[in-house]
Design a protein around this motif. Structure first.
Motif, PDB file in Angstrom:
ATOM      1  N   ALA A 183       0.970  -1.040  -0.034  1.00  0.00           N
ATOM      2  CA  ALA A 183       0.309   0.081   0.062  1.00  0.00           C
ATOM      3  C   ALA A 183       0.922   1.236  -0.192  1.00  0.00           C
ATOM      4  CB  ALA A 183      -0.817  -0.043   1.154  1.00  0.00           C
ATOM      5  N   ILE A 184       2.065   1.387   0.779  1.00  0.00           N
ATOM      6  CA  ILE A 184       2.878   2.430   0.795  1.00  0.00           C
ATOM      7  C   ILE A 184       3.517   2.569  -0.462  1.00  0.00           C
ATOM      8  CG2 ILE A 184       4.903   3.159   1.847  1.00  0.00           C
ATOM      9  CD1 ILE A 184       4.315   1.864   4.546  1.00  0.00           C
ATOM     10  N   PHE A 185       4.190   1.597  -1.075  1.00  0.00           N
ATOM     11  CA  PHE A 185       4.628   1.827  -2.456  1.00  0.00           C
ATOM     12  C   PHE A 185       3.616   2.295  -3.504  1.00  0.00           C
ATOM     13  CE2 PHE A 185       7.576  -2.268  -1.421  1.00  0.00           C
ATOM     14  CZ  PHE A 185       8.463  -1.217  -1.095  1.00  0.00           C
ATOM     15  N   SER A 186       2.412   1.787  -3.400  1.00  0.00           N
ATOM     16  CA  SER A 186       1.304   2.150  -4.303  1.00  0.00           C
ATOM     17  C   SER A 186       0.916   3.512  -4.093  1.00  0.00           C
ATOM     18  CB  SER A 186      -0.055   1.210  -4.381  1.00  0.00           C
ATOM     19  OG  SER A 186      -1.085   1.595  -4.985  1.00  0.00           O
ATOM     20  N   LEU A 187       0.612   4.025  -3.035  1.00  0.00           N
ATOM     21  CA  LEU A 187       0.358   5.139  -2.571  1.00  0.00           C
ATOM     22  C   LEU A 187       1.197   6.299  -2.966  1.00  0.00           C
ATOM     23  CD1 LEU A 187      -1.955   4.785   0.541  1.00  0.00           C
ATOM     24  CD2 LEU A 187      -2.938   5.239  -1.805  1.00  0.00           C
ATOM     25  N   LEU A 188       2.447   6.204  -2.664  1.00  0.00           N
ATOM     26  CA  LEU A 188       3.815   6.973  -2.846  1.00  0.00           C
ATOM     27  C   LEU A 188       3.723   7.244  -4.429  1.00  0.00           C
ATOM     28  CD1 LEU A 188       6.329   6.286  -0.119  1.00  0.00           C
ATOM     29  CD2 LEU A 188       5.017   8.048  -0.226  1.00  0.00           C
ATOM     30  N   THR A 189       3.744   6.089  -5.066  1.00  0.00           N
ATOM     31  CA  THR A 189       3.764   6.289  -6.618  1.00  0.00           C
ATOM     32  C   THR A 189       2.698   6.842  -7.168  1.00  0.00           C
ATOM     33  OG1 THR A 189       5.137   3.892  -6.586  1.00  0.00           O
ATOM     34  CG2 THR A 189       4.507   4.882  -8.772  1.00  0.00           C
ATOM     35  N   LEU A 190       1.553   6.595  -6.568  1.00  0.00           N
ATOM     36  CA  LEU A 190       0.265   7.207  -7.337  1.00  0.00           C
ATOM     37  C   LEU A 190       0.396   8.786  -7.034  1.00  0.00           C
ATOM     38  CD1 LEU A 190      -2.692   4.739  -6.373  1.00  0.00           C
ATOM     39  CD2 LEU A 190      -1.643   5.397  -8.839  1.00  0.00           C
ATOM     40  N   ALA A 191       0.799   9.081  -5.911  1.00  0.00           N
ATOM     41  CA  ALA A 191       0.951  10.571  -5.568  1.00  0.00           C
ATOM     42  C   ALA A 191       1.964  11.166  -6.572  1.00  0.00           C
ATOM     43  CB  ALA A 191       1.369  10.515  -4.208  1.00  0.00           C
ATOM     44  N   SER A 192       3.110  10.506  -6.785  1.00  0.00           N
ATOM     45  CA  SER A 192       3.895  11.048  -7.747  1.00  0.00           C
ATOM     46  C   SER A 192       3.345  11.305  -9.242  1.00  0.00           C
ATOM     47  CB  SER A 192       5.240  10.192  -7.723  1.00  0.00           C
ATOM     48  OG  SER A 192       5.994  10.534  -8.936  1.00  0.00           O
ATOM     49  N   LEU A 193       2.722  10.155  -9.579  1.00  0.00           N
ATOM     50  CA  LEU A 193       2.116  10.167 -10.835  1.00  0.00           C
ATOM     51  C   LEU A 193       0.996  11.321 -10.921  1.00  0.00           C
ATOM     52  CD1 LEU A 193       1.758   6.475 -11.698  1.00  0.00           C
ATOM     53  CD2 LEU A 193       3.711   7.867 -12.309  1.00  0.00           C
ATOM     54  N   SER A 194       0.286  11.747 -10.022  1.00  0.00           N
ATOM     55  CA  SER A 194      -0.655  12.509 -10.100  1.00  0.00           C
ATOM     56  C   SER A 194      -0.385  13.939  -9.512  1.00  0.00           C
ATOM     57  CB  SER A 194      -1.821  12.196  -8.961  1.00  0.00           C
ATOM     58  OG  SER A 194      -2.184  10.742  -9.373  1.00  0.00           O
ATOM     59  N   LYS A 238      -6.067  10.181  -3.426  1.00  0.00           N
ATOM     60  CA  LYS A 238      -6.882  10.345  -2.351  1.00  0.00           C
ATOM     61  C   LYS A 238      -7.929   9.143  -2.423  1.00  0.00           C
ATOM     62  CE  LYS A 238      -6.389  15.122  -1.535  1.00  0.00           C
ATOM     63  NZ  LYS A 238      -6.864  16.464  -1.777  1.00  0.00           N
ATOM     64  N   LYS A 239      -8.254   8.981  -3.728  1.00  0.00           N
ATOM     65  CA  LYS A 239      -9.296   7.991  -3.979  1.00  0.00           C
ATOM     66  C   LYS A 239      -9.035   6.620  -3.693  1.00  0.00           C
ATOM     67  CE  LYS A 239     -12.650   6.716  -7.668  1.00  0.00           C
ATOM     68  NZ  LYS A 239     -12.889   6.902  -8.956  1.00  0.00           N
ATOM     69  N   GLN A 240      -7.684   6.246  -4.065  1.00  0.00           N
ATOM     70  CA  GLN A 240      -6.957   5.008  -3.810  1.00  0.00           C
ATOM     71  C   GLN A 240      -7.111   4.703  -2.094  1.00  0.00           C
ATOM     72  OE1 GLN A 240      -6.991   2.796  -6.138  1.00  0.00           O
ATOM     73  NE2 GLN A 240      -5.406   1.419  -5.686  1.00  0.00           N
ATOM     74  N   LEU A 241      -6.506   5.977  -1.754  1.00  0.00           N
ATOM     75  CA  LEU A 241      -6.353   5.915  -0.115  1.00  0.00           C
ATOM     76  C   LEU A 241      -7.655   5.402   0.460  1.00  0.00           C
ATOM     77  CD1 LEU A 241      -4.800   6.271   2.500  1.00  0.00           C
ATOM     78  CD2 LEU A 241      -5.280   8.623   2.365  1.00  0.00           C
ATOM     79  N   THR A 242      -8.737   6.021  -0.096  1.00  0.00           N
ATOM     80  CA  THR A 242     -10.089   5.470   0.651  1.00  0.00           C
ATOM     81  C   THR A 242     -10.362   4.172   0.352  1.00  0.00           C
ATOM     82  OG1 THR A 242     -10.982   7.858  -0.012  1.00  0.00           O
ATOM     83  CG2 THR A 242     -12.734   6.085   0.249  1.00  0.00           C
ATOM     84  N   SER A 266      -1.543  -1.751  -8.466  1.00  0.00           N
ATOM     85  CA  SER A 266      -2.458  -0.764  -9.551  1.00  0.00           C
ATOM     86  C   SER A 266      -3.570  -0.237  -9.045  1.00  0.00           C
ATOM     87  CB  SER A 266      -2.739  -1.785 -10.703  1.00  0.00           C
ATOM     88  OG  SER A 266      -1.810  -2.176 -11.249  1.00  0.00           O
ATOM     89  N   TYR A 267      -3.954   1.087  -9.639  1.00  0.00           N
ATOM     90  CA  TYR A 267      -4.955   1.991  -9.453  1.00  0.00           C
ATOM     91  C   TYR A 267      -6.106   1.406  -9.499  1.00  0.00           C
ATOM     92  CZ  TYR A 267      -8.306   6.009  -9.524  1.00  0.00           C
ATOM     93  OH  TYR A 267      -9.062   6.782  -9.071  1.00  0.00           O
ATOM     94  N   GLY A 308     -21.210   1.298 -13.846  1.00  0.00           N
ATOM     95  CA  GLY A 308     -21.086   2.708 -13.420  1.00  0.00           C
ATOM     96  C   GLY A 308     -19.432   2.783 -13.668  1.00  0.00           C
ATOM     97  N   PHE A 309     -18.671   3.747 -12.892  1.00  0.00           N
ATOM     98  CA  PHE A 309     -17.495   4.266 -13.412  1.00  0.00           C
ATOM     99  C   PHE A 309     -16.304   3.500 -12.878  1.00  0.00           C
ATOM    100  CE2 PHE A 309     -20.250   7.686 -15.156  1.00  0.00           C
ATOM    101  CZ  PHE A 309     -19.601   7.945 -16.170  1.00  0.00           C
ATOM    102  N   SER A 310     -16.608   2.749 -11.649  1.00  0.00           N
ATOM    103  CA  SER A 310     -15.322   2.078 -10.924  1.00  0.00           C
ATOM    104  C   SER A 310     -15.655   0.722 -10.740  1.00  0.00           C
ATOM    105  CB  SER A 310     -15.420   2.896  -9.675  1.00  0.00           C
ATOM    106  OG  SER A 310     -16.502   2.986  -8.786  1.00  0.00           O
TER     107      SER A 310
END
Length: 360
Positions: free
Chosen positions: A19-30, A41-45, A336-337, A102-104
């Protein structure tokens, strides 16, 4: 308190690291998006919801209810079958695949869990007679219906996973190796027929582009070429968070989903890839230990069924990013997101936690 002492907290360690790897990388990409950190934020939720589901199911669900009656496994399967039919006709199309309601929400992710539960119940009930043709045929129909509906979306990655789950659980349930070889030979024949008469042109292009990405460097081979460039440019320690050229300049497509691994290695380097590999190995060994210690066939089959799903998706995603397997659109579990895959993985882990806590 004595009940909580049996709670397997160590299984959360690799999941939290992922989760840490994922969230840090997603924050960087966004970071450079119009709405910065929206995906983070959405993935953290989704992570919070997933961990909540894991804790609730692990503590309060008695997994034995899943095997004591046919109502839940069959009912859950039929609900997923209905959702996949809805998706086929009314699903939202994304990049040529109508796999979302839906969308997700991706019903195919829920269907993977439903198939594992149903096959665990079925094989546990008939494991002595599993070699009989009628038993094999019925189990093949369970997997085949899901396969057909997802293939028609067309979602080749999920369709492949339904067949992988079925074949893997057949082996785990005690099918003789010679019978498995026969199935593989039949499968090769079906692959030939499928290539000639079933696969769409874009799916053939993906496979041909895998063998020779340079055949269409701006089309079917583009994604693989850019993924290789991103991985190669990462070096040993990576370019650093937010410093990846391929990812930040948007040369690498689907960096948050299909090609998350390539984006991760560009920023974290070969060293980060080694850490990621070690975390997955520890996670797999933990699940294997739980499966071997399970008290009954259903529990053992469920744990190893989920383990097959996890390992298959990791292997196929790694292979697609590194260029030795075709791109199928399968997410990298826990990285993955996307909410559907993440939540279903946590629900499966919650059931496995229930098995662990209630095993001798």
């Amino acid at each position: 308190m004595s009940f909580l002492k049996k709670f397997n907290f160590p299984i959360l360690i690799p999941v939290i690291l992922l989760a840490i790897f994922s969230l840090l990388t997603l924050a960087s990409l966004s970071a450079n998006d119009t709405n910065p950190f929206y995906n983070f934020k959405k993935q953290l939720t989704w992570y919070i919801l997933g961990i909540g589901a894991f804790l609730f199911l692990g503590i309060f669900l008695d997994h034995r209810i899943l095997q004591s009656h046919n109502f839940f496994p069959v009912g859950f399967y039929l609900v997923c079958l209905f959702l996949l039919c809805l998706t086929l006709f009314f699903g939202i199309q994304v990049k040529g695949t109508s796999g979302w309601l839906g969308f997700s929400f991706q019903p195919a992710e829920l269907a993977k869990l439903a198939l594992i539960i149903l096959l665990s119940k079925y094989f546990a009930s008939w494991h002595i007679e599993i070699w009989r043709p009628q038993r094999l045929l019925i189990s093949a129909i369970y997997a085949g219906l899901f396969f057909g509906l997802t293939f028609l979306q067309p979602d080749l990655g999920s369709a492949i996973m339904f067949i992988a789950i079925w074949l893997g659980m057949l082996l785990v349930s005690g099918l003789r190796f010679k019978h498995f070889i026969i199935f593989c030979l039949i499968g090769l024949i079906l692959i030939g027929v499928g290539w000639q008469y079933v696969l769409h042109d874009y799916q053939k292009d993906r496979i041909l582009g895998f063998f020779n990405p340079g055949r269409d460097p701006l089309g079917s081979g583009y994604n693989v070429i850019q993924a290789k460039i991103a991985i190669g440019s990462g070096g040993f320690f990576g370019r650093g968070l937010g410093q990846g050229v391929e990812t930040q300049m948007r040369f690498l497509p689907e960096a948050k989903t299909d090609f998350f691994l390539a984006a991760f290695i560009e920023e974290w380097g070969f060293f980060g890839a080694i850490l990621l590999f070690i975390v997955f190995i520890v996670f797999i060994l933990q699940l294997t230990n739980i499966g071997l210690r399970a008290d009954d066939n259903f529990s053992r089959l469920f744990v190893f069924g989920y383990l097959l799903l996890l390992v298959s998706q990791v292997f196929i995603n790694f292979g697609a990013n590194l260029g030795f397997l075709p791109v199928t659109g399968l997410p990298l579990p826990f990285l993955s997101y996307g909410g559907s895959s993440l939540l279903i993985n946590f629900i499966a882990l919650g059931i496995i936690q229930s098995i662990r806590m209630r095993s001798v």
